[in-house]
Scaffold this motif. Structure first.
Motif, PDB file in Angstrom:
ATOM      1  N   ALA A 152       1.608   1.632  -3.715  1.00  0.00           N
ATOM      2  CA  ALA A 152       0.626   2.132  -4.632  1.00  0.00           C
ATOM      3  C   ALA A 152       0.270   3.612  -3.767  1.00  0.00           C
ATOM      4  O   ALA A 152       0.336   4.475  -4.438  1.00  0.00           O
ATOM      5  CB  ALA A 152      -0.453   1.848  -4.449  1.00  0.00           C
ATOM      6  N   GLU A 153       0.636   3.755  -3.183  1.00  0.00           N
ATOM      7  CA  GLU A 153       0.570   5.733  -2.006  1.00  0.00           C
ATOM      8  C   GLU A 153       1.323   6.311  -3.195  1.00  0.00           C
ATOM      9  O   GLU A 153       0.596   7.390  -3.456  1.00  0.00           O
ATOM     10  CB  GLU A 153       0.168   5.413  -1.023  1.00  0.00           C
ATOM     11  CG  GLU A 153      -0.153   7.032  -0.725  1.00  0.00           C
ATOM     12  CD  GLU A 153      -0.003   6.739   1.396  1.00  0.00           C
ATOM     13  OE1 GLU A 153       0.385   8.023   1.496  1.00  0.00           O
ATOM     14  OE2 GLU A 153      -0.126   5.836   1.821  1.00  0.00           O
TER      15      GLU A 153
ATOM     16  N   SER B  99       0.907  -0.783  -0.268  1.00  0.00           N
ATOM     17  CA  SER B  99      -0.277   0.210  -0.085  1.00  0.00           C
ATOM     18  C   SER B  99       1.174   1.114   0.018  1.00  0.00           C
ATOM     19  O   SER B  99       0.791   2.073  -0.523  1.00  0.00           O
ATOM     20  CB  SER B  99      -0.986   0.464   1.406  1.00  0.00           C
ATOM     21  OG  SER B  99       0.057  -0.108   2.402  1.00  0.00           O
TER      22      SER B  99
ATOM     23  N   LYS C  37       1.130   6.603  -6.841  1.00  0.00           N
ATOM     24  CA  LYS C  37      -0.441   7.785  -7.218  1.00  0.00           C
ATOM     25  C   LYS C  37       0.062   8.743  -6.734  1.00  0.00           C
ATOM     26  O   LYS C  37      -0.192  10.051  -7.557  1.00  0.00           O
ATOM     27  CB  LYS C  37      -1.116   7.945  -5.707  1.00  0.00           C
ATOM     28  CG  LYS C  37      -2.324   6.530  -6.183  1.00  0.00           C
ATOM     29  CD  LYS C  37      -3.386   5.874  -5.274  1.00  0.00           C
ATOM     30  CE  LYS C  37      -4.172   4.469  -5.512  1.00  0.00           C
ATOM     31  NZ  LYS C  37      -4.439   4.073  -4.309  1.00  0.00           N
TER      32      LYS C  37
ATOM     33  N   PHE D 149       2.013  10.360  -9.401  1.00  0.00           N
ATOM     34  CA  PHE D 149       1.450  10.696 -10.923  1.00  0.00           C
ATOM     35  C   PHE D 149       0.138  11.845 -10.718  1.00  0.00           C
ATOM     36  O   PHE D 149       0.377  12.643 -11.844  1.00  0.00           O
ATOM     37  CB  PHE D 149      -0.039   9.285 -10.904  1.00  0.00           C
ATOM     38  CG  PHE D 149      -0.572   9.794 -12.167  1.00  0.00           C
ATOM     39  CD1 PHE D 149      -0.762   9.397 -13.015  1.00  0.00           C
ATOM     40  CD2 PHE D 149      -2.111   9.806 -11.843  1.00  0.00           C
ATOM     41  CE1 PHE D 149      -1.526   9.730 -14.265  1.00  0.00           C
ATOM     42  CE2 PHE D 149      -3.148   9.896 -12.601  1.00  0.00           C
ATOM     43  CZ  PHE D 149      -2.602  10.440 -13.791  1.00  0.00           C
ATOM     44  N   LEU D 150      -0.428  12.100  -9.621  1.00  0.00           N
ATOM     45  CA  LEU D 150      -0.591  13.474  -9.503  1.00  0.00           C
ATOM     46  C   LEU D 150      -0.230  14.652  -9.054  1.00  0.00           C
ATOM     47  O   LEU D 150      -0.452  16.160 -10.124  1.00  0.00           O
ATOM     48  CB  LEU D 150      -1.741  13.125  -7.501  1.00  0.00           C
ATOM     49  CG  LEU D 150      -2.280  12.328  -7.394  1.00  0.00           C
ATOM     50  CD1 LEU D 150      -3.381  12.008  -6.474  1.00  0.00           C
ATOM     51  CD2 LEU D 150      -3.771  13.290  -8.814  1.00  0.00           C
TER      52      LEU D 150
END
Length: 52
Positions: A12-13, A9, A16, A19-20
């Motif tokens: 994944a965080e 996790s 993210k 990407f943002l």
């Protein structure tokens, strides 16, 4: 209960966030500025340039 997130996790965080921060928001900001410029351009086609 364990308070630390699982390594999957966290990865994944991080993905993210990357990407943002480096894809989504720069593309979004360019789109907003381009959209505003396009709106001003269209407005000036009908209303004439400033000062007229």
């Amino acid at each position: 209960m364990d308070a630390t997130p699982a390594p999957d996790s966290r990865k994944a965080e991080l993905l993210k966030f990357v990407f943002l921060a480096f894809v989504f928001f720069p593309v979004l900001s360019i789109g907003v500025v381009a959209g505003y410029g396009f709106a001003v351009w269209i407005y000036q086609i009908f209303a004439g340039p400033p000062g007229m």
